[in-house]
Design a protein around this motif. Structure first.
Motif, PDB file in Angstrom:
ATOM      1  N   THR A   1       0.826  -1.202   0.273  1.00 50.09           N
ATOM      2  CA  THR A   1       0.119   0.333   0.267  1.00 50.09           C
ATOM      3  C   THR A   1       0.507   1.108   0.534  1.00 50.09           C
ATOM      4  OG1 THR A   1      -1.477  -1.532   1.297  1.00 50.09           O
ATOM      5  CG2 THR A   1      -2.112   1.273   1.060  1.00 50.09           C
ATOM      6  N   GLU A   2       0.449   2.011  -1.131  1.00 49.45           N
ATOM      7  CA  GLU A   2       1.024   3.286  -1.046  1.00 49.45           C
ATOM      8  C   GLU A   2       1.099   4.486  -0.496  1.00 49.45           C
ATOM      9  OE1 GLU A   2       2.980   4.053  -4.694  1.00 49.45           O
ATOM     10  OE2 GLU A   2       4.225   2.688  -4.615  1.00 49.45           O
ATOM     11  N   VAL A   3       0.984   5.449   0.813  1.00 47.03           N
ATOM     12  CA  VAL A   3       0.096   6.653   1.019  1.00 47.03           C
ATOM     13  C   VAL A   3       1.782   7.486   0.944  1.00 47.03           C
ATOM     14  CG1 VAL A   3      -0.937   5.046   2.828  1.00 47.03           C
ATOM     15  CG2 VAL A   3       1.296   5.596   3.468  1.00 47.03           C
ATOM     16  N   PHE A   4       0.613   8.915   1.723  1.00 47.64           N
ATOM     17  CA  PHE A   4       1.451  10.215   0.855  1.00 47.64           C
ATOM     18  C   PHE A   4       2.428  10.199   2.508  1.00 47.64           C
ATOM     19  CE2 PHE A   4      -0.436  10.491  -2.674  1.00 47.64           C
ATOM     20  CZ  PHE A   4       0.350  10.479  -3.882  1.00 47.64           C
ATOM     21  N   VAL A   5       3.055  10.957   2.302  1.00 51.54           N
ATOM     22  CA  VAL A   5       3.820  11.964   3.982  1.00 51.54           C
ATOM     23  C   VAL A   5       3.867  13.653   3.931  1.00 51.54           C
ATOM     24  CG1 VAL A   5       5.814  11.340   5.461  1.00 51.54           C
ATOM     25  CG2 VAL A   5       4.926  10.030   4.342  1.00 51.54           C
ATOM     26  N   GLU A   6       3.273  14.057   4.216  1.00 55.32           N
ATOM     27  CA  GLU A   6       3.198  15.605   4.472  1.00 55.32           C
ATOM     28  C   GLU A   6       4.682  16.190   4.556  1.00 55.32           C
ATOM     29  OE1 GLU A   6       1.515  17.613   2.569  1.00 55.32           O
ATOM     30  OE2 GLU A   6      -0.385  16.602   2.356  1.00 55.32           O
ATOM     31  N   PRO A   7       5.476  17.225   4.047  1.00 58.27           N
ATOM     32  CA  PRO A   7       6.507  17.643   4.741  1.00 58.27           C
ATOM     33  C   PRO A   7       6.456  18.127   5.846  1.00 58.27           C
ATOM     34  CG  PRO A   7       6.038  18.576   2.732  1.00 58.27           C
ATOM     35  CD  PRO A   7       5.032  18.136   2.852  1.00 58.27           C
ATOM     36  N   ASP A   8       5.647  18.246   6.907  1.00 60.92           N
ATOM     37  CA  ASP A   8       5.497  18.110   8.262  1.00 60.92           C
ATOM     38  C   ASP A   8       5.219  16.752   9.101  1.00 60.92           C
ATOM     39  OD1 ASP A   8       2.915  17.611   7.753  1.00 60.92           O
ATOM     40  OD2 ASP A   8       1.641  19.422   8.651  1.00 60.92           O
ATOM     41  N   GLY A   9       5.230  15.798   8.727  1.00 63.01           N
ATOM     42  CA  GLY A   9       5.028  14.508   8.969  1.00 63.01           C
ATOM     43  C   GLY A   9       3.699  13.634   9.082  1.00 63.01           C
ATOM     44  N   THR A  10       2.924  15.019   8.217  1.00 63.23           N
ATOM     45  CA  THR A  10       2.077  13.490   8.583  1.00 63.23           C
ATOM     46  C   THR A  10       1.026  12.677   7.480  1.00 63.23           C
ATOM     47  OG1 THR A  10       0.842  16.053   9.195  1.00 63.23           O
ATOM     48  CG2 THR A  10      -1.427  14.474   8.389  1.00 63.23           C
ATOM     49  N   ILE A  11       0.726  11.575   7.447  1.00 65.77           N
ATOM     50  CA  ILE A  11       0.970  10.229   7.110  1.00 65.77           C
ATOM     51  C   ILE A  11      -0.546  10.779   6.609  1.00 65.77           C
ATOM     52  CG2 ILE A  11       0.920   7.925   6.965  1.00 65.77           C
ATOM     53  CD1 ILE A  11       2.735   7.718   8.685  1.00 65.77           C
ATOM     54  N   LEU A  12      -0.576  10.532   5.472  1.00 63.90           N
ATOM     55  CA  LEU A  12      -2.045  10.361   5.049  1.00 63.90           C
ATOM     56  C   LEU A  12      -2.571   9.361   5.100  1.00 63.90           C
ATOM     57  CD1 LEU A  12      -1.988  12.813   1.810  1.00 63.90           C
ATOM     58  CD2 LEU A  12      -2.689  13.502   4.402  1.00 63.90           C
ATOM     59  N   GLU A  13      -4.094   9.441   4.917  1.00 59.17           N
ATOM     60  CA  GLU A  13      -4.491   8.101   4.795  1.00 59.17           C
ATOM     61  C   GLU A  13      -4.426   7.213   3.276  1.00 59.17           C
ATOM     62  OE1 GLU A  13      -5.772   5.905   7.484  1.00 59.17           O
ATOM     63  OE2 GLU A  13      -5.939   7.490   8.336  1.00 59.17           O
ATOM     64  N   PRO A  14      -4.903   5.566   3.377  1.00 62.40           N
ATOM     65  CA  PRO A  14      -4.624   5.012   2.021  1.00 62.40           C
ATOM     66  C   PRO A  14      -5.619   5.709   1.176  1.00 62.40           C
ATOM     67  CG  PRO A  14      -4.324   4.039   3.552  1.00 62.40           C
ATOM     68  CD  PRO A  14      -5.002   5.183   4.527  1.00 62.40           C
ATOM     69  N   GLY A  15      -4.897   6.756  -0.381  1.00 59.24           N
ATOM     70  CA  GLY A  15      -6.265   6.432  -1.431  1.00 59.24           C
ATOM     71  C   GLY A  15      -5.845   8.337  -1.166  1.00 59.24           C
ATOM     72  N   GLU A  16      -6.182   9.130   0.322  1.00 60.45           N
ATOM     73  CA  GLU A  16      -5.817  10.073   0.109  1.00 60.45           C
ATOM     74  C   GLU A  16      -4.744  10.993  -0.752  1.00 60.45           C
ATOM     75  OE1 GLU A  16      -6.266  13.206   4.040  1.00 60.45           O
ATOM     76  OE2 GLU A  16      -5.929  11.245   4.481  1.00 60.45           O
ATOM     77  N   GLU A  17      -4.968  11.912  -1.142  1.00 57.61           N
ATOM     78  CA  GLU A  17      -4.619  12.942  -1.677  1.00 57.61           C
ATOM     79  C   GLU A  17      -3.785  13.744  -0.927  1.00 57.61           C
ATOM     80  OE1 GLU A  17      -3.134  12.194  -4.739  1.00 57.61           O
ATOM     81  OE2 GLU A  17      -4.222  10.518  -5.110  1.00 57.61           O
ATOM     82  N   PRO A  18      -2.515  14.415  -1.550  1.00 55.52           N
ATOM     83  CA  PRO A  18      -2.023  15.624  -0.984  1.00 55.52           C
ATOM     84  C   PRO A  18      -2.558  16.909  -0.740  1.00 55.52           C
ATOM     85  CG  PRO A  18      -0.557  14.638  -2.249  1.00 55.52           C
ATOM     86  CD  PRO A  18      -1.498  13.821  -1.926  1.00 55.52           C
ATOM     87  N   ALA A  19      -2.429  17.763  -0.189  1.00 55.99           N
ATOM     88  CA  ALA A  19      -3.118  19.211  -1.014  1.00 55.99           C
ATOM     89  C   ALA A  19      -2.484  19.730  -2.416  1.00 55.99           C
ATOM     90  CB  ALA A  19      -3.063  20.368   0.085  1.00 55.99           C
ATOM     91  N   ALA A  20      -2.943  20.451  -3.303  1.00 56.74           N
ATOM     92  CA  ALA A  20      -1.482  21.045  -4.027  1.00 56.74           C
ATOM     93  C   ALA A  20      -0.876  21.939  -3.372  1.00 56.74           C
ATOM     94  CB  ALA A  20      -2.657  21.815  -5.284  1.00 56.74           C
ATOM     95  N   PRO A  21       0.798  21.671  -4.684  1.00 62.40           N
ATOM     96  CA  PRO A  21       1.397  22.348  -3.843  1.00 62.40           C
ATOM     97  C   PRO A  21       1.504  24.571  -3.712  1.00 62.40           C
ATOM     98  CG  PRO A  21       2.111  21.295  -5.446  1.00 62.40           C
ATOM     99  CD  PRO A  21       0.537  20.311  -5.164  1.00 62.40           C
ATOM    100  N   ASP A  22       1.370  25.109  -3.040  1.00 59.44           N
ATOM    101  CA  ASP A  22       1.735  26.646  -3.498  1.00 59.44           C
ATOM    102  C   ASP A  22       3.033  26.617  -4.442  1.00 59.44           C
ATOM    103  OD1 ASP A  22       1.274  29.181  -3.002  1.00 59.44           O
ATOM    104  OD2 ASP A  22       1.318  29.410  -0.718  1.00 59.44           O
ATOM    105  N   GLN A  23       2.382  27.472  -5.017  1.00 57.63           N
ATOM    106  CA  GLN A  23       3.461  27.492  -6.932  1.00 57.63           C
ATOM    107  C   GLN A  23       3.520  29.053  -5.892  1.00 57.63           C
ATOM    108  OE1 GLN A  23       4.771  25.429  -9.479  1.00 57.63           O
ATOM    109  NE2 GLN A  23       2.773  24.472  -9.053  1.00 57.63           N
TER     110      GLN A  23
END
Length: 261
Positions: free
Chosen positions: A74-96
């Protein structure tokens, strides 16, 4: 002294010598048998068990390849602040506006491997510096007596190799293939490679400890991703444990591990 008395004394002396001779022969054969049994035990422990363990490696290798093909990842995303997202949850769009091209500001992917079945071969450990481990030694799930007769054993209560935390693998040092026989020759900076279903994880040796068998603190969680190898110490004794600590430096989860640290 009469003739009858001299004859009787010679007879007694002969009987005593015969008894002593029988006792010495019996003791001699006893020591020979004990020596043979001891030698046979040593041969069995050092060579015969190793022969069987090496034969078992081929079967374990096939089992490991099958596990790689069927393992649930299973692949999950880890936000730069260390938050582990739930499986299937997409990270927030980056601030350009603030430069999302910075790798450190992007989410990392953490591949999570489902735990293998008990006693199952699920990984391969290689240590380039140690000749007997240059081609690798299969790792099974569990550290029971039967597990360590076949391969190195992963402590089930610890994370799998390549995952955040402290993954612990144990192995024999003098019997059953003795995969960790030369573990004491490692030095800080030496590489240890572990291949699992999600890829190749490379660790570098950081520290060593000689501890008592009851010092279970070596298996406790650690920040980052670590591999802890344990084996008996000194050789041919189970009085103490030699422990090698190595830190993850390459692998599919490295960015995620760094985000979590």
């Amino acid at each position: 002294m009469t003739t009858s008395t001299a004859t009787r004394n010679r007879t007694v002396d002969r009987i005593q010598r015969d008894r002593l001779g029988r006792w010495l022969r019996g003791a001699g054969w006893t020591f020979i048998w004990l020596g043979g049994l001891t030698l046979g035990f040593v041969v069995h422990q050092l060579w015969i068990t190793t022969w069987f363990a090496e034969q078992n490696q081929a079967a374990l290798g096939e089992e490991r390849v099958e596990y790689f093909a069927a393992a649930e990842v299973t692949e999950v995303f880890v936000e730069p602040d260390g938050t582990i997202l739930e499986p299937g949850e997409e990270p927030a769009a980056p601030d350009q506006e603030f430069g999302s091209s910075d790798v450190g500001s992007l989410p990392a992917t953490l591949s999570i491997e489902a735990p293998p079945e008990e006693h199952e071969a699920f990984a391969l450990i290689r240590i380039p510096k140690i000749e007997r481990l240059q081609e690798g030694w299969n790792v099974v799930a569990g550290v029971s007596v039967s597990d360590l007769k076949n391969g190195a054993g992963h402590m089930p209560a610890t994370p799998l190799p390549g995952q955040p935390g402290n993954s612990v693998i144990s192995g024999h040092r003098t019997t059953y293939g003795a995969p960790f026989h030369e573990l004491d020759t490692l030095e800080a900076g030496d590489r240890i490679e572990v291949e699992t279903a999600i890829g190749l994880h490379v660790y570098e040796v950081r520290a060593f400890e000689i501890v008592r068998p009851t010092d279970v603190w070596v298996t406790e969680p650690r920040e980052g991703a670590w591999l802890t190898l344990t084996t008996c110490h000194p050789k041919f004794s189970a009085r103490e444990r030699l422990v090698v600590f190595a830190e993850l430096v390459e692998g599919p989860n490295l960015d995620a591990v760094r985000a979590l640290s």
